[in-house]
Design an enzyme around this catalytic site. Structure first.
Site, PDB file in Angstrom:
ATOM      1  N   CYS A 116      -8.160  -3.541 -11.475  1.00 32.20           N
ATOM      2  CA  CYS A 116      -7.698  -2.274 -10.898  1.00 32.20           C
ATOM      3  C   CYS A 116      -6.462  -2.446 -10.024  1.00 32.20           C
ATOM      4  O   CYS A 116      -5.997  -1.498  -9.389  1.00 32.20           O
ATOM      5  CB  CYS A 116      -8.822  -1.610 -10.086  1.00 32.20           C
ATOM      6  N   HIS A 159       0.830  -1.201   0.000  1.00 26.14           N
ATOM      7  CA  HIS A 159       0.000   0.000   0.000  1.00 26.14           C
ATOM      8  C   HIS A 159       0.869   1.257   0.000  1.00 26.14           C
ATOM      9  O   HIS A 159       0.461   2.297  -0.523  1.00 26.14           O
ATOM     10  CB  HIS A 159      -0.937  -0.005   1.213  1.00 26.14           C
TER      11      HIS A 159
END
Length: 578
Positions: free
Chosen positions: A528, A213
């Site tokens: 995505c 992330h």
């Protein structure tokens, strides 16, 4: 073969040294070029360690108390000067530091060490601080780990204040105004936020967790970044000039003047003007004529400009949790309405898919009391948190989206869907929100679409049932791969398993798109995950049957080139598992 390629890079010698300049090879995280001075984020400072006599204990304790008072007196100045430009509000940082400075238990522990262990003040402070930091870092909670950085910051400030005169401490507060390139051993969200705080022109790290992330944050902020740089910390020191060539995955430490000039020229050639006249999206088509839809992943409202500048078709994934992480608080309904309306308006008619807050796992904030556990990634995160613990928070977000979406093409995407029952429960909650708005006689979007993130293997296997309940699905390959191979995407030690070309994983991706095609809904499936932003892997996705990709905006041109050079008539992939 991105993972194998990266492993090869990391196993080979990575340092090429001339007389003065050092070149390290790594892997690009976010493309671009940054030139500046090194700022090491894993803060190191020299602590004088001296044993003291019993007769010196009282004066040393007094000296510590005076240093704490000095830091407290200059705290506001410290926050303004060392955290200027932070995406977090200075008042929030100030509040955090004030809470630590007024922690009597901590100060009593330091004073006790001075008298019982006969350590000088700085040494006693260091030991006490390290003990707290070790506990925070062992928690595996990214939020608590980021608080460890605050402890280090505070300890360093008090150590500075223990220097001979207050002037020395105040001098340490001043910044030199030079452009900074942040480097770190690790790739944590807290490190990226700190780089953003200092307006870093680039980022470099030894970590090879390229799908973490934190890596997504770097791409979202558009900070040129290179990872997997073995020997970085031993080669660079604070203040060294450094070039981060995140186009070729190279970092150059203490470059020659001619090298600097060459990169200044290259950087100018690569830069796109900030303001361009509005232009329509560019269509993408394979060599043999198949249309491919290209949309953008964004993390904050400002990044809609990247969508427009790169002429993408819309926003395939708006990660709303990142602006929550930046402020460490949840915005009100009105604040959310303003943000969403700003994005929808700026998109100029392009479709925007808003993902509800995906909080938990490695994305945490202070008031999360339900996202802990031995493995937070497998616990209460994403939509689980909303359904099990915080439905009111989801209702507020849904109200804001529905109200802001009037007159705009908008989709709502729900993260961490496990079963079709999750979707049905969400739909009931969504309908109750709509009933509330009707009762209040407030106009809202009746045409809004709903979608599900496919990022858990159970959801992937039941994708047909899920598609029967929603308008679209987004395949989040980062988490899907992580859960599929049971390998933490943020753990460098097990990165060898994070291979997007794993045969079994390709079979799973193929299963998803084939099941959608059987239902006539293949056009409603979008990849995505970060895999879609890697040009070398795009042909693989297209041959599996995917026709819609949501990518990092800065990867638009390389991905377009990969699409245009792909001939789907040559071959298609039907992966099998032996």
């Amino acid at each position: 073969m991105i993972m194998k390629m990266d492993e090869k890079r990391l196993s080979e010698p990575t340092r090429l040294e001339t007389e003065t300049e050092i070149k390290l090879k790594g892997a690009t995280i976010c493309p671009g070029i940054g030139i500046g001075q090194v700022r090491i984020l894993d803060r190191e400072f020299i602590v004088p360690r001296n044993e003291i006599l019993e007769s010196q204990v009282q004066s040393e304790q007094q000296r510590y108390s005076e240093a704490v008072k000095t830091v407290s007196d200059h705290l506001h100045e410290h926050i303004e000067e060392t955290h200027t430009g932070s995406s977090l509000s200075s008042s929030l940082i100030l509040k955090t530091h004030e809470a630590m400075l007024t922690d009597e238990q901590f100060h009593k522990a330091v004073i006790s060490r001075i008298s019982t262990e006969y350590k000088n003040a700085a040494w006693a402070l260091e030991v006490e601080g390290e003990q707290i930091v070790a506990g925070l870092e062992a928690s595996r909670s990214p939020y608590l780990m980021s608080r460890a950085e605050d402890i280090r910051d505070l300890v360093a400030s008090i150590v500075d204040a223990l220097s001979p005169t207050p002037k020395t401490y105040k001098k340490a507060l001043r910044q030199d105004g030079e452009l900074k390139v942040c480097i770190s051993d690790n790739l944590f969200p807290s490190s990226v936020m700190e780089a953003r705080r200092f307006h870093s022109v680039a980022f470099a790290t030894e970590s090879a967790a390229l799908s973490s992330h934190a890596a997504i944050l770097l791409k979202g902020f558009g900070i040129p970044a290179v990872g997997g740089l073995r020997g970085l910390r031993e080669s660079a020191a604070n203040g060294d000039q450094i070039i981060v060539d995140a186009v070729n995955g190279v970092v150059i430490i203490r470059p020659e003047p001619e090298t600097v000039q060459r990169y200044i020229t290259l950087k100018q050639e690569l830069e796109v003007p900030e303001k361009l006249p509005p232009s329509p999206p560019i269509s993408s088509r394979t060599k043999d004529g198949f249309d491919i839809h290209l949309m953008a992943n964004i993390n904050n409202p400002d990044q809609i400009q990247l969508v427009l500048r790169n002429r993408l078709e819309g926003v395939g994934l708006f990660r709303t949790e990142f602006f929550v992480l930046e402020t460490e608080s949840f915005p009100t309904e009105q604040e959310q309405f303003d943000i969403y309306h700003q994005v929808f308006t700026a998109a100029g008619g392009r479709r925007v898919v808003v993902r509800t807050f995906d909080i938990g796992g490695d994305k945490q904030i202070p008031d999360l009391h339900y996202c802990t556990g031995q493995n937070p990634a497998l616990g209460v995160r994403g939509v689980r948190r909303h359904l099990l613990r915080r439905p009111d928070e989801l209702q507020t977000q849904l109200r804001a989206i529905l109200l802001a979406a009037v007159g705009f093409p908008v989709g709502i995407l729900f993260p961490m869907i496990t079963t079709v029952d999750d979707i049905r429960e969400i739909k009931r909650l969504l309908e109750s929100v709509k009933e509330e708005l009707r009762a209040e006689d407030r106009p809202f979007s009746e045409e809004i679409q709903i979608g599900a993130m496919i990022e858990i293997p159970a959801a992937a296997i039941s994708v047909g049932d899920i598609l029967a309940e929603v308008d679209f699905v987004n395949v989040g390959t980062n988490d899907l791969l992580q859960y599929f191979v049971a390998a933490d995407r943020d753990n460098d030690v097990v990165l060898r398993y994070e291979n997007f070309e794993n045969k079994a994983f390709l079979w799973l991706l193929g299963f998803i798109i084939e099941r959608a095609a059987e239902l006539g809904k293949e056009e409603n499936v979008t990849i995505c995950g970060e895999v879609a932003s890697h040009p070398e892997l795009v042909p693989l996705l297209l041959r599996l049957g995917f026709r819609s990709l949501s990518i990092t905006p800065t990867s638009a041109q390389p991905v377009r080139n990969a699409i245009e050079n792909t001939d789907l008539c040559v071959s298609s992939i039907k992966p099998t598992v032996n």
